[in-house]
Scaffold this motif. Structure first.
Motif, PDB file in Angstrom:
ATOM      1  N   ILE A  91       0.860  -1.211   0.000  1.00 53.23           N
ATOM      2  CA  ILE A  91       0.000   0.000   0.000  1.00 53.23           C
ATOM      3  C   ILE A  91       0.888   1.251   0.000  1.00 53.23           C
ATOM      4  CG2 ILE A  91      -1.744   1.327   1.268  1.00 53.23           C
ATOM      5  CD1 ILE A  91      -2.783  -1.364   2.393  1.00 53.23           C
ATOM      6  N   LEU A  92       1.919   1.249   0.855  1.00 57.79           N
ATOM      7  CA  LEU A  92       2.821   2.418   0.907  1.00 57.79           C
ATOM      8  C   LEU A  92       3.480   2.641  -0.454  1.00 57.79           C
ATOM      9  CD1 LEU A  92       4.638   1.934   4.330  1.00 57.79           C
ATOM     10  CD2 LEU A  92       2.811   3.548   3.793  1.00 57.79           C
ATOM     11  N   THR A 124       1.424   6.549   8.716  1.00 58.78           N
ATOM     12  CA  THR A 124       2.881   6.446   8.658  1.00 58.78           C
ATOM     13  C   THR A 124       3.487   7.012   7.369  1.00 58.78           C
ATOM     14  OG1 THR A 124       2.487   4.157   7.959  1.00 58.78           O
ATOM     15  CG2 THR A 124       3.132   4.505  10.246  1.00 58.78           C
ATOM     16  N   TYR A 125       2.707   7.119   6.299  1.00 60.40           N
ATOM     17  CA  TYR A 125       3.249   7.656   5.038  1.00 60.40           C
ATOM     18  C   TYR A 125       3.636   9.119   5.258  1.00 60.40           C
ATOM     19  CZ  TYR A 125       3.488   8.924   0.070  1.00 60.40           C
ATOM     20  OH  TYR A 125       3.905   9.351  -1.169  1.00 60.40           O
ATOM     21  N   ARG A 130      -3.870  12.367   5.835  1.00 56.96           N
ATOM     22  CA  ARG A 130      -5.269  12.249   6.263  1.00 56.96           C
ATOM     23  C   ARG A 130      -5.902  10.954   5.736  1.00 56.96           C
ATOM     24  NH1 ARG A 130      -6.682  17.930   6.968  1.00 56.96           N
ATOM     25  NH2 ARG A 130      -8.758  17.268   7.611  1.00 56.96           N
ATOM     26  N   VAL A 131      -6.891  10.491   6.478  1.00 58.64           N
ATOM     27  CA  VAL A 131      -7.613   9.292   6.041  1.00 58.64           C
ATOM     28  C   VAL A 131      -9.118   9.523   6.181  1.00 58.64           C
ATOM     29  CG1 VAL A 131      -7.532   8.129   8.321  1.00 58.64           C
ATOM     30  CG2 VAL A 131      -7.778   6.752   6.245  1.00 58.64           C
ATOM     31  N   LEU A 160      -0.578  -5.929  16.564  1.00 53.75           N
ATOM     32  CA  LEU A 160       0.579  -5.644  17.421  1.00 53.75           C
ATOM     33  C   LEU A 160       1.365  -4.424  16.957  1.00 53.75           C
ATOM     34  CD1 LEU A 160       1.904  -9.190  18.397  1.00 53.75           C
ATOM     35  CD2 LEU A 160       0.507  -7.603  19.712  1.00 53.75           C
ATOM     36  N   VAL A 161       1.133  -3.973  15.714  1.00 50.09           N
ATOM     37  CA  VAL A 161       1.798  -2.760  15.214  1.00 50.09           C
ATOM     38  C   VAL A 161       0.700  -1.797  14.784  1.00 50.09           C
ATOM     39  CG1 VAL A 161       3.400  -1.834  13.502  1.00 50.09           C
ATOM     40  CG2 VAL A 161       3.672  -4.179  14.315  1.00 50.09           C
ATOM     41  N   GLY A 162       0.733  -0.583  15.298  1.00 47.19           N
ATOM     42  CA  GLY A 162      -0.340   0.330  14.908  1.00 47.19           C
ATOM     43  C   GLY A 162      -0.101   1.746  15.379  1.00 47.19           C
ATOM     44  N   ALA A 163      -1.086   2.569  15.167  1.00 54.05           N
ATOM     45  CA  ALA A 163      -0.999   3.986  15.538  1.00 54.05           C
ATOM     46  C   ALA A 163      -2.411   4.510  15.707  1.00 54.05           C
ATOM     47  CB  ALA A 163      -0.288   4.764  14.435  1.00 54.05           C
TER      48      ALA A 163
END
Ligand code: GLY
Length: 366
Positions: A91-92, A124-125, A130-131, A160-163
């Motif tokens: 995706i990135l 993270t990009y 914005r989303v 386990l990995v996020g923001a």
């Protein structure tokens, strides 16, 4: 005939405020709404999956382009097993190849997996862009699209990995629920039942007597989805980062996650939460921590939505999985105790007490 009225719910958190629109025809009209919510946007990328894209991707992209925003798309393979580092990296890469900038916007079109993963890519990009969340399952409408949690899974565990990244807008078009498989719709009802146990005795009683089906009118679906989003909004507005109150949204999840993992993620999350909710209610009632009769009430409401109230997984396996939960703190673990319909509290218990909960709650075979 009157057009179906939509519902607008405003969410205010410490890190951002946004609107959630629940209604019909929001996919076809998303472009103008996205432009209004993110006026500085210079481009968009719609991230969707192989289940959802054939139904709604071209309409979504066309609406965004018609609104004057250059728009690309990236489709990921459907399913929780693809919510991983590899897909996230793709995706990135697609975002970079589309020359997205710090002003661009990611549009997550799909269920919880797409919302979590596209949200994490946006978080993270370029250190965060914005989303906009466009949930297309009941579960993602009432739960994962609101509140700003984004994540991917690792082989050793989920999320386990996020923001945290609060969306700029959430568009929940209830027409998209019509194309769901029945089991996927019922999955969302697991989180709906959980919300009503936490905060809405009136809706809980209504659901027990008149379960929500996929064939319900758009008005009814808008009403139920909106009430649930309001419950979630009230919690995440008070405690965005899950220091206290937000933990109550994990009601049913300690045992639910254990059941989900023990099933190798083949049973839907909402089904596992429903079973986990019944299990914890049986155990805490038996211990005198919950109002007498509560477990039976929750079982009735859960069964009415065609959701499981028990599990066949062995007690040892549930205990093993439950004590690996990421909410564990050393030798203690926080569980959410349903006190009565409309109230829950967080209780820190020892691993021995966890074993007792598993034995009392998960032995019943219905
Ligand atoms: N799904 C629980 C939360 O958003 O905190």
């Amino acid at each position: 005939m009157n057009p179906t009225s939509s519902k607008l719910i405003h969410v205010d958190t410490a890190s951002g405020s946004y609107d959630v629109v629940v209604g019909t025809d929001l996919v076809s009209s998303c472009g103008e709404r996205i432009r209004a919510a993110v006026p500085k946007a210079d481009a968009a990328i719609v991230v969707s999956d192989t289940n959802v894209a054939p139904h709604y991707l071209s309409t979504t992209v066309a609406s965004i382009v018609d609104a004057g925003l250059p728009c690309s798309a990236f489709v990921v393979p459907a399913g929780e097993t693809n919510k991983n580092l590899g897909t996230y990296g793709q995706i990135l890469q697609a975002m970079a190849e589309a020359s997205l900038t710090r002003d661009s916007v990611v549009v997550a079109l799909g269920g919880g997996v797409v919302g979590d993963m596209a949200g994490f890519a946006a978080a993270t990009y370029m250190r965060g862009i914005r989303v906009v969340q466009m949930p297309t399952t009941l579960l993602s409408m009432v739960d994962s699209s609101v509140g700003g949690k984004t994540a991917i899974d690792l082989a050793v565990g989920k999320n386990l990995v996020g923001a945290f990244l609060q969306p700029s807008l959430v568009l929940a078009d209830v027409c998209t629920l019509a194309t769901l498989e029945a089991e996927v719709f019922a999955d969302g009802m697991g989180e709906v039942v959980k919300h009503t146990v936490l905060a809405s005795p009136a809706l809980f009683d209504e659901l027990t007597e008149r379960p929500v089906s996929q064939d319900a009118s758009n008005e009814h679906l808008i009403d139920v989805v909106s009430q649930n989003i309001e419950i979630k909004r009230d919690v995440v507005s008070a405690d965005e980062r899950e220091h206290g109150l937000r933990q109550t949204l994990n009601l049913g999840h300690t045992l639910g996650h254990a059941i989900e993992a023990a099933n190798g993620y083949t049973l839907g999350h909402g089904h596992c939460v429903a079973a986990g909710l019944c299990c914890i209610a049986r155990a805490t009632e038996e211990l005198g921590w919950s109002e007498p009769g509560l477990a039976r009430q929750i079982e009735r409401c859960t069964a009415a939505q065609d959701l499981p109230t028990t599990t066949d997984i062995s007690l040892d396996e549930i205990y093993r999985q439950a004590t690996h939960d990421k909410k564990r703190h050393g030798s203690t673990i926080n569980v959410v105790v349903p006190v009565c319909i409309g109230a829950a509290r967080i209780q820190t218990i020892t691993l021995d007490e966890m074993r007792t909960l598993v034995e009392l709650g998960c032995s019943a075979r219905g």
